[in-house]
Scaffold this active site. Structure first.
Site, PDB file in Angstrom:
ATOM      1  N   LYS A  12      41.758  54.116  73.207  1.00 33.74           N
ATOM      2  CA  LYS A  12      40.624  54.231  72.287  1.00 33.74           C
ATOM      3  C   LYS A  12      40.909  55.218  71.148  1.00 33.74           C
ATOM      4  CE  LYS A  12      37.049  52.904  75.660  1.00 33.74           C
ATOM      5  NZ  LYS A  12      35.753  53.334  76.277  1.00 33.74           N
ATOM      6  N   TYR A  52      31.655  44.403  73.387  1.00 33.22           N
ATOM      7  CA  TYR A  52      30.746  45.172  74.246  1.00 33.22           C
ATOM      8  C   TYR A  52      29.368  44.522  74.348  1.00 33.22           C
ATOM      9  CZ  TYR A  52      33.907  49.183  74.871  1.00 33.22           C
ATOM     10  OH  TYR A  52      34.947  50.015  75.240  1.00 33.22           O
ATOM     11  N   PHE A  60      23.154  53.662  73.984  1.00 35.22           N
ATOM     12  CA  PHE A  60      24.390  54.160  73.369  1.00 35.22           C
ATOM     13  C   PHE A  60      25.153  53.080  72.604  1.00 35.22           C
ATOM     14  CE2 PHE A  60      25.417  53.062  77.817  1.00 35.22           C
ATOM     15  CZ  PHE A  60      26.475  52.179  77.641  1.00 35.22           C
ATOM     16  N   ARG A  88      41.798  50.186  86.957  1.00 37.81           N
ATOM     17  CA  ARG A  88      40.519  50.918  86.970  1.00 37.81           C
ATOM     18  C   ARG A  88      40.671  52.232  87.740  1.00 37.81           C
ATOM     19  NH1 ARG A  88      36.089  49.382  83.684  1.00 37.81           N
ATOM     20  NH2 ARG A  88      34.751  50.274  85.293  1.00 37.81           N
ATOM     21  N   THR A  94      33.941  56.401  84.357  1.00 41.50           N
ATOM     22  CA  THR A  94      33.540  56.362  82.941  1.00 41.50           C
ATOM     23  C   THR A  94      33.380  57.771  82.367  1.00 41.50           C
ATOM     24  OG1 THR A  94      32.345  54.318  83.417  1.00 41.50           O
ATOM     25  CG2 THR A  94      31.826  55.435  81.345  1.00 41.50           C
ATOM     26  N   ARG A 105      41.231  59.340  82.454  1.00 48.42           N
ATOM     27  CA  ARG A 105      40.011  59.893  81.846  1.00 48.42           C
ATOM     28  C   ARG A 105      39.823  61.362  82.210  1.00 48.42           C
ATOM     29  NH1 ARG A 105      36.298  54.454  82.595  1.00 48.42           N
ATOM     30  NH2 ARG A 105      36.559  53.648  80.471  1.00 48.42           N
ATOM     31  N   ASN A 115      36.118  58.458  76.052  1.00 47.28           N
ATOM     32  CA  ASN A 115      36.821  58.583  77.333  1.00 47.28           C
ATOM     33  C   ASN A 115      38.224  57.955  77.315  1.00 47.28           C
ATOM     34  OD1 ASN A 115      36.018  55.955  77.269  1.00 47.28           O
ATOM     35  ND2 ASN A 115      34.709  56.041  79.074  1.00 47.28           N
ATOM     36  N   HIS A 118      40.025  51.983  77.928  1.00 50.87           N
ATOM     37  CA  HIS A 118      39.212  50.883  78.459  1.00 50.87           C
ATOM     38  C   HIS A 118      40.068  50.045  79.397  1.00 50.87           C
ATOM     39  CE1 HIS A 118      36.726  47.241  78.703  1.00 50.87           C
ATOM     40  NE2 HIS A 118      37.875  46.597  78.586  1.00 50.87           N
ATOM     41  N   GLU A 129      38.666  39.151  77.728  1.00 48.62           N
ATOM     42  CA  GLU A 129      39.121  40.210  76.832  1.00 48.62           C
ATOM     43  C   GLU A 129      40.544  39.946  76.337  1.00 48.62           C
ATOM     44  OE1 GLU A 129      36.214  43.526  78.974  1.00 48.62           O
ATOM     45  OE2 GLU A 129      38.388  43.756  79.152  1.00 48.62           O
TER      46      GLU A 129
HETATM   47  P1  IDP Z   1      33.604  51.494  81.604  1.00 48.85           P
HETATM   48  O1  IDP Z   1      34.369  51.631  80.294  1.00 48.85           O
HETATM   49  O2  IDP Z   1      34.019  52.544  82.594  1.00 48.85           O
HETATM   50  O3  IDP Z   1      33.651  50.097  82.165  1.00 48.85           O
HETATM   51  P2  IDP Z   1      30.881  50.926  80.758  1.00 48.85           P
HETATM   52  O4  IDP Z   1      29.642  51.340  81.506  1.00 48.85           O
HETATM   53  O5  IDP Z   1      31.249  49.477  80.754  1.00 48.85           O
HETATM   54  O6  IDP Z   1      32.078  51.841  81.276  1.00 48.85           O
HETATM   55  O7  IDP Z   1      30.671  51.420  79.259  1.00 48.85           O
HETATM   56  C1  IDP Z   1      31.542  50.988  78.229  1.00 48.85           C
HETATM   57  C2  IDP Z   1      31.872  52.195  77.360  1.00 48.85           C
HETATM   58  O8  IDP Z   1      30.669  52.657  76.725  1.00 48.85           O
HETATM   59  C3  IDP Z   1      32.383  53.426  78.118  1.00 48.85           C
HETATM   60  O9  IDP Z   1      33.760  53.365  78.410  1.00 48.85           O
HETATM   61  C4  IDP Z   1      32.061  54.540  77.150  1.00 48.85           C
HETATM   62  O10 IDP Z   1      32.973  54.623  76.056  1.00 48.85           O
HETATM   63  C5  IDP Z   1      30.694  54.076  76.618  1.00 48.85           C
HETATM   64  N1  IDP Z   1      29.581  54.621  77.409  1.00 48.85           N
HETATM   65  C6  IDP Z   1      29.194  54.247  78.662  1.00 48.85           C
HETATM   66  N2  IDP Z   1      28.110  54.930  79.079  1.00 48.85           N
HETATM   67  C7  IDP Z   1      27.796  55.763  78.057  1.00 48.85           C
HETATM   68  C8  IDP Z   1      26.763  56.759  77.877  1.00 48.85           C
HETATM   69  O11 IDP Z   1      25.912  56.995  78.744  1.00 48.85           O
HETATM   70  N3  IDP Z   1      26.762  57.427  76.676  1.00 48.85           N
HETATM   71  C9  IDP Z   1      27.675  57.176  75.697  1.00 48.85           C
HETATM   72  N4  IDP Z   1      28.652  56.260  75.827  1.00 48.85           N
HETATM   73  C10 IDP Z   1      28.721  55.565  76.992  1.00 48.85           C
HETATM   74 MG    MG Z   2      32.759  48.336  81.531  1.00 47.74          MG
END
Ligand code: IDP
Ligand code: MG
Length: 143
Positions: A12, A52, A60, A88, A94, A105, A115, A118, A129
């Site tokens: 990212k 997304y 967010f 993962r 996350t 992460r 973070n 992805h 994807e």
């Molecule tokens: P993941 O990347 O671990 O699968 P997801 O819940 O699918 O997590 O969320 C996608 C991306 O959105 C996260 O990797 C992060 O960059 C962002 N994100 C997720 N939750 C939050 C939040 O509560 N605040 C801000 N950004 C978030």
């Molecule tokens: Mg996800």
């Protein structure tokens, strides 16, 4: 029995900006996740929104699209045994503060949003994807 799989990975903007691309790629390869395709790109907002789409109703979402279009990213296809779940695990949770020590992460993430990496969370997501960025590359190939 393990299964040879492909999964989709993004380094990212926060990580690319800090010069962490090679460090993260070496970490992935060291975990047996072979990089079989990669390119450095900048996402259009419309592509980030499509990528997304599952999060469109989350508070967010706008920030996430802004962040993901804020700089260059590296998109890549990884191949390995049980690559989707294994990747993962290698990424960690996350929220970097909740990620297991030694995960990408935990090591490099700056915040729940920024973070660093992805990874696809299911075979269906991996296929969708990979096809978005590397058409025809979703199926694993041995040798
Ligand atoms: P993941 O990347 O671990 O699968 P997801 O819940 O699918 O997590 O969320 C996608 C991306 O959105 C996260 O990797 C992060 O960059 C962002 N994100 C997720 N939750 C939050 C939040 O509560 N605040 C801000 N950004 C978030
Ligand atoms: Mg996800």
């Amino acid at each position: 029995m393990s299964q040879l799989q492909r999964t989709f990975s993004i380094i990212k903007p926060d990580a690319v900006m800090r010069g962490l691309t090679e460090t993260i790629q070496k970490h992935l390869e060291g975990e047996g996740l072979r990089i079989v395709a990669q390119k450095k790109i900048t996402l259009e907002a419309s592509v980030a929104e499509q990528f997304y789409a599952e999060h469109v109703d989350r508070p967010f979402f706008r920030d996430l699209v802004g962040y993901m279009t804020s700089g260059e990213i590296v998109v890549q296809v990884l191949q390995g045994d049980d690559a989707i779940a294994h990747h993962r695990q290698v990424m960690g949770a996350t929220n970097p503060e909740e990620a297991d020590p030694g995960t990408l992460r935990a090591l490099y993430g700056e915040s729940r949003e920024r973070n660093s990496v992805h990874g696809s969370d299911s075979p269906e997501a991996a296929r969708r994807e990979i096809e978005m960025f590397f058409p025809g590359e979703a199926a694993p190939q041995s040798a």
